[in-house]
Write an enzyme that holds these catalytic residues in place. Structure first.
Site, PDB file in Angstrom:
ATOM      1  N   GLY A   7      -7.147   7.181 -14.080  1.00  0.00           N
ATOM      2  CA  GLY A   7      -5.729   6.835 -14.054  1.00  0.00           C
ATOM      3  C   GLY A   7      -5.645   5.336 -14.147  1.00  0.00           C
ATOM      4  N   GLU A   8      -5.096   4.735 -13.124  1.00  0.00           N
ATOM      5  CA  GLU A   8      -4.980   3.270 -13.098  1.00  0.00           C
ATOM      6  C   GLU A   8      -5.414   2.813 -11.695  1.00  0.00           C
ATOM      7  OE1 GLU A   8      -4.475   0.771 -15.261  1.00  0.00           O
ATOM      8  OE2 GLU A   8      -4.897  -0.303 -13.418  1.00  0.00           O
ATOM      9  N   SER A   9      -6.537   2.126 -11.654  1.00  0.00           N
ATOM     10  CA  SER A   9      -7.137   1.812 -10.348  1.00  0.00           C
ATOM     11  C   SER A   9      -6.257   0.890  -9.504  1.00  0.00           C
ATOM     12  CB  SER A   9      -8.513   1.193 -10.540  1.00  0.00           C
ATOM     13  OG  SER A   9      -8.420   0.000 -11.298  1.00  0.00           O
ATOM     14  N   CYS A  44     -13.762   7.144 -14.077  1.00  0.00           N
ATOM     15  CA  CYS A  44     -13.004   6.053 -14.691  1.00  0.00           C
ATOM     16  C   CYS A  44     -12.326   5.186 -13.616  1.00  0.00           C
ATOM     17  CB  CYS A  44     -12.040   6.622 -15.730  1.00  0.00           C
ATOM     18  SG  CYS A  44     -11.653   5.407 -16.990  1.00  0.00           S
ATOM     19  N   ARG A  85     -13.205  -3.906 -15.351  1.00  0.00           N
ATOM     20  CA  ARG A  85     -12.049  -3.080 -15.769  1.00  0.00           C
ATOM     21  C   ARG A  85     -11.761  -3.307 -17.242  1.00  0.00           C
ATOM     22  NH1 ARG A  85      -6.922  -4.477 -13.688  1.00  0.00           N
ATOM     23  NH2 ARG A  85      -6.122  -2.557 -14.578  1.00  0.00           N
ATOM     24  N   ILE A  87     -11.407   6.313 -21.971  1.00  0.00           N
ATOM     25  CA  ILE A  87     -10.021   5.845 -22.128  1.00  0.00           C
ATOM     26  C   ILE A  87      -9.834   4.567 -21.303  1.00  0.00           C
ATOM     27  CG2 ILE A  87      -7.585   6.430 -21.841  1.00  0.00           C
ATOM     28  CD1 ILE A  87      -8.454   9.414 -21.847  1.00  0.00           C
ATOM     29  N   ARG A  88      -9.617   3.466 -21.958  1.00  0.00           N
ATOM     30  CA  ARG A  88      -9.521   2.158 -21.261  1.00  0.00           C
ATOM     31  C   ARG A  88     -10.595   2.099 -20.175  1.00  0.00           C
ATOM     32  NH1 ARG A  88      -5.326   1.722 -18.245  1.00  0.00           N
ATOM     33  NH2 ARG A  88      -4.636   3.839 -18.590  1.00  0.00           N
ATOM     34  N   HIS A 125     -14.070  10.500 -18.875  1.00  0.00           N
ATOM     35  CA  HIS A 125     -13.215  11.554 -18.286  1.00  0.00           C
ATOM     36  C   HIS A 125     -13.861  12.927 -18.502  1.00  0.00           C
ATOM     37  CE1 HIS A 125      -9.248   9.593 -17.309  1.00  0.00           C
ATOM     38  NE2 HIS A 125      -9.837   8.627 -17.977  1.00  0.00           N
ATOM     39  N   GLU A 129     -13.272  15.663 -17.269  1.00  0.00           N
ATOM     40  CA  GLU A 129     -12.321  16.778 -17.133  1.00  0.00           C
ATOM     41  C   GLU A 129     -11.595  17.063 -18.439  1.00  0.00           C
ATOM     42  OE1 GLU A 129     -11.818  13.727 -16.362  1.00  0.00           O
ATOM     43  OE2 GLU A 129      -9.702  13.170 -16.476  1.00  0.00           O
TER      44      GLU A 129
HETATM   45  N1  GLN Z   1      -8.389   0.855 -17.022  1.00  0.00           N
HETATM   46  C1  GLN Z   1      -8.013   1.723 -15.942  1.00  0.00           C
HETATM   47  C2  GLN Z   1      -8.059   1.003 -14.603  1.00  0.00           C
HETATM   48  O1  GLN Z   1      -8.238  -0.133 -14.519  1.00  0.00           O
HETATM   49  C3  GLN Z   1      -8.901   2.950 -15.876  1.00  0.00           C
HETATM   50  C4  GLN Z   1      -8.654   3.846 -17.049  1.00  0.00           C
HETATM   51  C5  GLN Z   1      -8.884   5.292 -16.768  1.00  0.00           C
HETATM   52  O2  GLN Z   1      -9.042   5.726 -15.624  1.00  0.00           O
HETATM   53  N2  GLN Z   1      -8.840   6.064 -17.815  1.00  0.00           N
HETATM   54  O3  GLN Z   1      -7.917   1.624 -13.607  1.00  0.00           O
END
Ligand code: GLN
Length: 210
Positions: free
Chosen positions: A49-51, A81, A110, A138-139, A174, A176
């Site tokens: 997600g987004e840390s 992630c 990150r 993903i990112r 990911h 999942e």
């Molecule tokens: N770039 C996201 C972060 O800094 C992580 C991306 C992800 O979990 N797919 O949290």
């Protein structure tokens, strides 16, 4: 012993897909949003997600202290992630106020592979699996350094992407999202046997409530 209730931290991000895979393995699962729910799980997934957002929501929900304490006590965990970023000892290019829970000895950057448009998919070889795993990044974070106590189970271009240290497993991708439950099976196995090694626990742990 196989952990009996598998929690999925459900504050933000890709938690539902993890719960579906664990359900598909016939496991009892619980979405975790409160301290009480955390208390009733025997293993936990911290999803992607987004840390930075997840870190803030851990503060707001009051989960940060109890979660750190349970992880330090050896709660088996799979961080993917953003989950990997949260569990690492050192975050590069993070926000200054974001938590690094310090449960796996990694220096992680990150968005180290670039922005959303640099997301990619690739087949990776994983120690302990016979066939390659199709991994979706993903990112994604780049693991720049892994400490000597970290077992590296897979790499991409020389960088670790799947690691284990005692009860803690992390993936930079990911697992999942690939329609393949083999990483979750490894996690379930690690939840059963990995806890014989203690968690490294490098942060101050809040005292137990009486
Ligand atoms: N770039 C996201 C972060 O800094 C992580 C991306 C992800 O979990 N797919 O949290």
């Amino acid at each position: 012993m196989v952990a009996s209730v598998f929690g999925v931290l459900a504050l933000q991000g890709s938690f539902a897909a993890h719960a579906r895979i664990l359900d598909g393995l016939g496991l009892s699962t619980l979405e975790v949003r409160t301290v009480e729910q955390l208390g009733s799980v025997d293993a936990l997934v911290i999803p992607g997600g987004e840390s930075t957002t997840m870190s803030m929501l851990l503060d707001r929900s009051g989960l940060i202290g109890p979660l750190t304490r349970r992880l330090c006590d050896g709660l088996p965990v799979l961080g993917t992630c953003a989950g990997l970023i949260l569990l690492s000892t050192k975050i590069l290019d993070g926000r200054s106020d974001q938590h690094a829970l310090g449960l796996i000895d990694l220096d992680v950057r990150r968005n180290g592979y670039g922005t959303q448009v640099d997301s990619f998919e690739t087949d990776i070889e994983i120690d302990g699996l016979d066939e390659p795993f199709h991994a979706v990044f993903i990112r994604a974070p780049v693991v720049e350094t892994a400490g000597s106590g970290v077992e590296v189970l897979a790499k991409v271009d020389g960088n670790p992407v799947l690691c284990r240290q005692g009860p803690v497993m992390v993936a930079a991708f990911h697992p999942e999202l690939s329609g393949d439950d083999r990483i979750h099976r490894l996690f379930v196995r690690n939840a059963a046997v990995g806890s014989s090694q203690p968690a490294i626990c490098t942060r101050a742990v809040p005292p137990r409530e009486i």
